[in-house]
Scaffold this active site. Structure first.
Site, PDB file in Angstrom:
ATOM      1  N   ARG A  48      -4.720  -7.762  -3.355  1.00 31.91           N
ATOM      2  CA  ARG A  48      -3.476  -7.314  -2.724  1.00 31.91           C
ATOM      3  C   ARG A  48      -3.863  -6.484  -1.511  1.00 31.91           C
ATOM      4  O   ARG A  48      -5.029  -6.195  -1.267  1.00 31.91           O
ATOM      5  CB  ARG A  48      -2.556  -6.581  -3.703  1.00 31.91           C
ATOM      6  CG  ARG A  48      -3.157  -5.836  -4.846  1.00 31.91           C
ATOM      7  CD  ARG A  48      -3.948  -4.622  -4.443  1.00 31.91           C
ATOM      8  NE  ARG A  48      -3.204  -3.775  -3.528  1.00 31.91           N
ATOM      9  CZ  ARG A  48      -3.706  -2.918  -2.682  1.00 31.91           C
ATOM     10  NH1 ARG A  48      -5.028  -2.780  -2.583  1.00 31.91           N
ATOM     11  NH2 ARG A  48      -2.981  -2.190  -1.892  1.00 31.91           N
ATOM     12  N   GLY A  49      -2.830  -6.068  -0.729  1.00 33.64           N
ATOM     13  CA  GLY A  49      -3.106  -5.415   0.544  1.00 33.64           C
ATOM     14  C   GLY A  49      -3.068  -6.493   1.613  1.00 33.64           C
ATOM     15  O   GLY A  49      -3.738  -7.547   1.471  1.00 33.64           O
ATOM     16  N   ALA A  50      -2.298  -6.243   2.670  1.00 37.85           N
ATOM     17  CA  ALA A  50      -1.996  -7.312   3.629  1.00 37.85           C
ATOM     18  C   ALA A  50      -3.233  -8.030   4.192  1.00 37.85           C
ATOM     19  O   ALA A  50      -3.316  -9.266   4.129  1.00 37.85           O
ATOM     20  CB  ALA A  50      -1.119  -6.745   4.746  1.00 37.85           C
TER      21      ALA A  50
ATOM     22  N   ARG B 221       3.422 -14.640  -1.588  1.00 33.18           N
ATOM     23  CA  ARG B 221       4.109 -13.354  -1.375  1.00 33.18           C
ATOM     24  C   ARG B 221       4.773 -13.417   0.004  1.00 33.18           C
ATOM     25  O   ARG B 221       4.180 -13.950   0.943  1.00 33.18           O
ATOM     26  CB  ARG B 221       3.129 -12.169  -1.436  1.00 33.18           C
ATOM     27  CG  ARG B 221       2.532 -11.964  -2.825  1.00 33.18           C
ATOM     28  CD  ARG B 221       1.785 -10.642  -2.924  1.00 33.18           C
ATOM     29  NE  ARG B 221       2.682  -9.505  -3.049  1.00 33.18           N
ATOM     30  CZ  ARG B 221       2.271  -8.228  -3.011  1.00 33.18           C
ATOM     31  NH1 ARG B 221       0.997  -7.953  -2.821  1.00 33.18           N
ATOM     32  NH2 ARG B 221       3.121  -7.241  -3.138  1.00 33.18           N
TER      33      ARG B 221
ATOM     34  N   ASP C 140       2.563  -3.808   6.032  1.00 31.74           N
ATOM     35  CA  ASP C 140       2.516  -5.236   5.685  1.00 31.74           C
ATOM     36  C   ASP C 140       3.077  -6.109   6.791  1.00 31.74           C
ATOM     37  O   ASP C 140       2.741  -7.286   6.901  1.00 31.74           O
ATOM     38  CB  ASP C 140       3.280  -5.492   4.383  1.00 31.74           C
ATOM     39  CG  ASP C 140       2.471  -4.954   3.226  1.00 31.74           C
ATOM     40  OD1 ASP C 140       2.516  -3.734   2.990  1.00 31.74           O
ATOM     41  OD2 ASP C 140       1.739  -5.740   2.598  1.00 31.74           O
TER      42      ASP C 140
ATOM     43  N   ASN D  39       6.138  -1.317   4.569  1.00 27.49           N
ATOM     44  CA  ASN D  39       4.976  -0.956   3.746  1.00 27.49           C
ATOM     45  C   ASN D  39       5.485  -0.738   2.326  1.00 27.49           C
ATOM     46  O   ASN D  39       6.688  -0.829   2.063  1.00 27.49           O
ATOM     47  CB  ASN D  39       4.297   0.301   4.311  1.00 27.49           C
ATOM     48  CG  ASN D  39       2.938   0.548   3.677  1.00 27.49           C
ATOM     49  OD1 ASN D  39       2.106  -0.366   3.592  1.00 27.49           O
ATOM     50  ND2 ASN D  39       2.691   1.758   3.214  1.00 27.49           N
ATOM     51  N   LYS D  40       4.571  -0.459   1.430  1.00 29.37           N
ATOM     52  CA  LYS D  40       4.901  -0.295   0.010  1.00 29.37           C
ATOM     53  C   LYS D  40       6.121   0.598  -0.185  1.00 29.37           C
ATOM     54  O   LYS D  40       6.262   1.628   0.478  1.00 29.37           O
ATOM     55  CB  LYS D  40       3.681   0.305  -0.695  1.00 29.37           C
ATOM     56  CG  LYS D  40       3.828   0.602  -2.161  1.00 29.37           C
ATOM     57  CD  LYS D  40       4.271  -0.558  -3.000  1.00 29.37           C
ATOM     58  CE  LYS D  40       3.399  -1.780  -2.861  1.00 29.37           C
ATOM     59  NZ  LYS D  40       3.929  -2.968  -3.551  1.00 29.37           N
TER      60      LYS D  40
HETATM   61  O1  MRU Z   1       1.864  -4.707  -3.093  1.00 31.26           O
HETATM   62  P1  MRU Z   1       0.581  -4.374  -2.363  1.00 31.26           P
HETATM   63  O2  MRU Z   1      -0.376  -3.596  -3.216  1.00 31.26           O
HETATM   64  O3  MRU Z   1      -0.045  -5.608  -1.729  1.00 31.26           O
HETATM   65  O4  MRU Z   1       1.053  -3.443  -1.179  1.00 31.26           O
HETATM   66  C1  MRU Z   1       0.073  -3.003  -0.274  1.00 31.26           C
HETATM   67  C2  MRU Z   1       0.586  -2.113   0.786  1.00 31.26           C
HETATM   68  O5  MRU Z   1       1.759  -1.835   0.891  1.00 31.26           O
HETATM   69  C3  MRU Z   1      -0.423  -1.670   1.801  1.00 31.26           C
HETATM   70  O6  MRU Z   1      -0.121  -0.392   2.259  1.00 31.26           O
HETATM   71  C4  MRU Z   1      -0.397  -2.652   2.979  1.00 31.26           C
HETATM   72  O7  MRU Z   1      -0.586  -3.954   2.512  1.00 31.26           O
HETATM   73  C5  MRU Z   1      -1.427  -2.327   3.987  1.00 31.26           C
HETATM   74  S1  MRU Z   1      -3.056  -2.689   3.400  1.00 31.26           S
HETATM   75  C6  MRU Z   1      -4.165  -2.269   4.622  1.00 31.26           C
END
Ligand code: MRU
Length: 341
Positions: free
Chosen positions: A45-47, A87, A240, A250-251
């Site tokens: 996970r993480g963009a 996603r 994201d 973002n999250k």
């Molecule tokens: O649901 P996730 O864990 O994929 O969410 C991740 C985030 O919101 C991060 O802050 C975002 O992807 C940036 S990662 C460098």
């Protein structure tokens, strides 16, 4: 440092982030179907990490293929379309899959084997590019901080995980901390635990403490108290998807954090590679927000925390309006408002 993903020669080895912090478990992915499932379940996970993983996932379609070249090319395009449904919010996913599609379109391969080589070379390029972009974000982010904060340690607050484990290395929001550590700049981090899946406590706290960076976990609703006590120099978060005007998804929980930061005059900084900018969207209203399984909220990690059948609201992301953002730091520069990329 733990690796988010590695190419083994025939499969993608992912660190299973659903198991953190209790287990360091690795999982080998050898089909696009498995990669789709890993992205959807947040194994990876993480963009930026999602983008690179999806690219390798599409490449696996060619590597597993037996048959004529034109059908192999179509199999990769089909896999890219399928992986794009894993996603919806992180634009890096669609960006990376577009890179793969253009390799297929431009391909001069005369056999499935050479097509595989071209695709794999592109995946490795995306992998290396992500590492170097994040490194650069770290350098620019650190310079931005050092110009503004003169005392030590510098204290940052972050939300979710935008660290090394959300990328190939360094991370985005956490990259300035790692680059700072190399240069002897003392920093400490408060990490929102980040409901509902606790990426802040499970992942950010794990990677920072393994790297020897002082980290303190707090519940998401404690940030205002910390800021009122003037214990935070800046809030650093990832993104994201960033619209052309600087609105940033973002999250979930990032937007209220930005409101609180504005209230207390704490700089609120978004750090992301340019692949996170979606120039096709004039503002954040068009950003698709993922809604996830209600069980993540009312039965987190297998523990029932609400009565059976209760209604649940579970968007995974929120959009912080550009006017609450002090700076957006990419691998190119620190952008100040009004944002023009
Ligand atoms: O649901 P996730 O864990 O994929 O969410 C991740 C985030 O919101 C991060 O802050 C975002 O992807 C940036 S990662 C460098």
């Amino acid at each position: 440092m733990l690796s988010t993903l590695e190419w083994t020669g025939s499969s993608v080895r992912l660190l299973d982030q659903t198991q953190l912090p209790t287990k360091i478990a690795l999982v080998d992915i050898s089909t696009p179907l498995q990669m789709h499932d890993a992205i959807r379940r947040l194994v990876v996970r993480g963009a930026p990490a999602i983008g690179v993983s999806a690219a390798y996932g599409a490449c696996l379609a060619a590597m597993n293929f037996q048959g004529p070249l034109p059908v192999a090319r179509q199999a990769v395009l089909d896999a890219a379309d399928y992986l794009a449904t894993s996603r919806p919010t992180a634009v890096n996913l669609f960006w990376a899959l577009d890179q793969i599609r253009s390799v297929v379109r431009r391909s001069v391969a005369t056999s499935v084997e050479t097509l595989c080589q071209e695709l794999l070379a592109e995946c490795h390029r995306l992998f290396e590019e992500d590492r170097s972009r994040c490194r650069r974000i770290g350098e620019i982010g650190l310079a931005w901080l050092l110009e503004r904060v003169k005392h030590r340690p510098i204290t940052l607050l972050t939300h979710c995980n935008a660290g090394a484990l959300a990328t190939i290395a360094y991370g985005t929001a956490l990259a300035p901390i790692y680059v700072g550590a190399e240069q002897g700049v003392a920093m400490e981090v408060y990490s929102d635990e980040t409901r509902p899946l606790l990426q802040g406590s499970r992942i950010t706290a794990t990677e920072l403490s393994r790297a020897g960076i002082p980290v303190t976990v707090l519940c998401d609703n404690m940030a205002a108290s910390l800021m009122r006590e003037k214990r935070i120099d800046a809030v650093f978060v990832g993104a994201d998807r960033i619209a052309a005007n600087g609105d940033a998804a973002n999250k979930i929980g990032t937007f209220p954090l930005a409101l609180v930061a504005r209230h207390f005059g704490v700089p609120f900084v978004v750090l992301a590679p340019t692949s996170t900018i979606d120039a096709t969207l004039p503002d954040g209203r068009g950003i698709p927000i993922e809604h996830r399984n209600p069980a993540e909220v009312v039965e987190p990690f297998g523990l029932k925390t609400a009565p059976p059948g209760v209604a649940v609201y579970n968007p995974a992301f929120d959009v912080t309006p550009a006017d609450l953002i002090t700076a957006i730091i990419t691998e190119k520069k620190a952008h100040a408002a009004p944002f023009r990329f």
